[in-house]
Design a protein around this motif. Structure first.
Motif, PDB file in Angstrom:
ATOM      1  N   GLY A   1       0.809  -1.207   0.000  1.00 49.98           N
ATOM      2  CA  GLY A   1       0.000   0.000   0.000  1.00 49.98           C
ATOM      3  C   GLY A   1       0.847   1.263   0.000  1.00 49.98           C
ATOM      4  O   GLY A   1       2.085   1.198  -0.041  1.00 49.98           O
ATOM      5  N   VAL A   2       0.196   2.412   0.067  1.00 49.11           N
ATOM      6  CA  VAL A   2       0.922   3.673  -0.093  1.00 49.11           C
ATOM      7  C   VAL A   2       1.921   3.920   1.032  1.00 49.11           C
ATOM      8  O   VAL A   2       3.112   4.151   0.773  1.00 49.11           O
TER       9      VAL A   2
ATOM     10  N   ASP B   1      12.463   4.618  -7.595  1.00 53.23           N
ATOM     11  CA  ASP B   1      11.415   5.607  -7.367  1.00 53.23           C
ATOM     12  C   ASP B   1      10.070   4.994  -7.719  1.00 53.23           C
ATOM     13  O   ASP B   1       9.997   3.983  -8.428  1.00 53.23           O
ATOM     14  N   ALA B   2       8.998   5.638  -7.245  1.00 55.06           N
ATOM     15  CA  ALA B   2       7.672   5.049  -7.436  1.00 55.06           C
ATOM     16  C   ALA B   2       6.590   6.106  -7.577  1.00 55.06           C
ATOM     17  O   ALA B   2       6.709   7.222  -7.064  1.00 55.06           O
TER      18      ALA B   2
ATOM     19  N   VAL C   1      -2.426  10.837  -6.162  1.00 53.95           N
ATOM     20  CA  VAL C   1      -1.150  10.384  -6.714  1.00 53.95           C
ATOM     21  C   VAL C   1      -0.033  10.762  -5.750  1.00 53.95           C
ATOM     22  O   VAL C   1       0.102  11.933  -5.361  1.00 53.95           O
ATOM     23  N   TYR C   2       0.758   9.783  -5.365  1.00 50.15           N
ATOM     24  CA  TYR C   2       1.903  10.003  -4.480  1.00 50.15           C
ATOM     25  C   TYR C   2       3.171   9.589  -5.217  1.00 50.15           C
ATOM     26  O   TYR C   2       3.206   8.529  -5.837  1.00 50.15           O
ATOM     27  N   ILE C   3       4.207  10.401  -5.129  1.00 49.73           N
ATOM     28  CA  ILE C   3       5.470  10.078  -5.798  1.00 49.73           C
ATOM     29  C   ILE C   3       6.630  10.213  -4.816  1.00 49.73           C
ATOM     30  O   ILE C   3       6.551  10.967  -3.836  1.00 49.73           O
TER      31      ILE C   3
ATOM     32  N   MET D   1       5.725   3.253   0.270  1.00 47.70           N
ATOM     33  CA  MET D   1       6.600   4.415   0.136  1.00 47.70           C
ATOM     34  C   MET D   1       7.843   4.264   1.012  1.00 47.70           C
ATOM     35  O   MET D   1       8.971   4.548   0.576  1.00 47.70           O
ATOM     36  N   LYS D   2       7.657   3.804   2.228  1.00 43.41           N
ATOM     37  CA  LYS D   2       8.796   3.599   3.124  1.00 43.41           C
ATOM     38  C   LYS D   2       9.746   2.540   2.575  1.00 43.41           C
ATOM     39  O   LYS D   2      10.969   2.671   2.659  1.00 43.41           O
TER      40      LYS D   2
END
Length: 350
Positions: free
Chosen positions: A302-303, A317-318, A327-329, A307-308
């Protein structure tokens, strides 16, 4: 009940290669017309486009290499090395090619790294659901429990010295759909580079590799698929040089029954499609086989956790797209990713 297949839907349910510099740039900066070829391989639409003064045989060599890999380890073909391993499960070791052994080693490594969220022995569950085939169905809980019990990457035994492989129990089987495309893309890129290609895009149904810059010396602009559309519509673009871009999403293949959609990214722990707030995950890095394997685990996380996890891996990168179109980058994409669709919102980090 309906099911969705991507055989005749080029750039549908995959990353859309937006050649945004288009032919105008080719004409302005180069006298060479690009050469391109599309084939159906590895269960998806595969396109290779070369922007150098090369003959078609250059692309043919890359496709021949992909076909060679497909014939060894595709679940869409019969008589492969994976079939031989499944037939001998719980009985004997099977000697496999260097290609297959390498992908199995990588697959087991990433299965371990993900603690089984990505598991290359998920074959029994994939076959049971049959999503993306004419035999797609929603299995009973009993069927799922029976097949789920056969999924365990720890029971894949690899003999590195002899390149022999065995699955520990009868009924077990392998599925390299989550990693073989990445390896094929890497190998296609290797072939093109050995043939002197300087500018090219390889697109193997969600696994994209760009070689160097485009012909005018700028980064390639690659469109990222809108996960809520089946038409190849993009939701954003990313500018990249010498990178691979790999996407997994709930839109790629699915079946629908009683108004509910079941996508193809299965959770090995539950036996059902992964269920969280994500619609897609796109990874940007240097090696496609690595990105291919990692997308499933990162999707599962999940986000927040995903991300971690991404931040712990150098050069990775993602892009996370949620079901509510947020949207998370990661930090490395702040300057080269852009949301182009107003229905999506770029959020401020995690």
């Amino acid at each position: 009940m309906t099911y969705k297949r991507n055989k005749y839907m080029a750039l549908t349910a995959i990353i859309v290669v937006c050649v945004i510099f288009l032919c105008s740039c080719v004409n302005n900066y180069s006298s060479v017309d690009p050469i391109s070829k599309t084939e159906y391989m590895l269960g998806t639409i595969c396109t290779i486009t070369v922007y150098d003064d090369k003959k078609d045989t250059v692309i043919d060599k890359a496709f021949n290499r992909i076909k060679e890999i497909e014939n060894k380890m595709s679940v869409n073909k019969s008589g492969t090395e994976l079939d031989a391993v499944a037939d001998s499960a719980g009985k004997n070791f099977v000697k496999v090619s260097e290609d297959t052994f390498y992908v199995l080693e990588k697959g087991k490594y990433y299965s371990e790294k993900s603690s089984g969220a990505f598991d290359i022995t998920i074959g029994p569950l994939v076959k049971l659901w049959g999503i993306g085939t004419e035999h797609a169905k929603v299995p009973s809980q009993q069927e799922i429990n029976e097949k789920k019990a056969l999924v365990n990457y720890k029971e894949l035994i690899l003999d590195e010295k002899s390149h022999k492989v065995m699955l520990a129990r009868p009924g077990m089987s392998l599925d390299l759909g989550g990693i073989a495309k990445g390896y094929s893309a890497d190998e296609a890129a290797r072939i093109l580079k050995e043939e002197g290609v300087k500018h090219a895009i390889i697109n193997l149904g969600g696994n994209v590799i760009v070689i160097n810059n485009n012909v005018n010396g700028n980064p390639w602009k690659i469109g990222i698929q809108n996960p809520f559309e089946d038409t190849g519509e993009e939701m954003g673009t990313i500018e990249v040089t010498n990178k691979t871009i790999v996407t997994s999403g709930i839109y790629e293949r699915y079946l629908e029954k009683n108004g509910k959609k079941y996508h193809h990214i299965l959770n090995p722990f539950t036996g059902y499609p992964m269920n969280n707030n994500l619609a897609s995950v796109t990874l940007v890095t240097n090696v496609s086989i690595d990105a291919d394997a990692m997308t499933k685990n990162i999707f599962y996380l999940g986000v927040d956790k995903g991300m971690k996890y991404v931040k712990t891996i150098k050069g990775l990168d993602a892009i996370f797209v949620t079901k509510n179109k947020e949207v998370y980058i990661t930090e490395g994409l702040k300057s080269n990713f852009h949301v182009d669709n107003s229905s999506f919102t770029l959020m401020d980090g995690k």
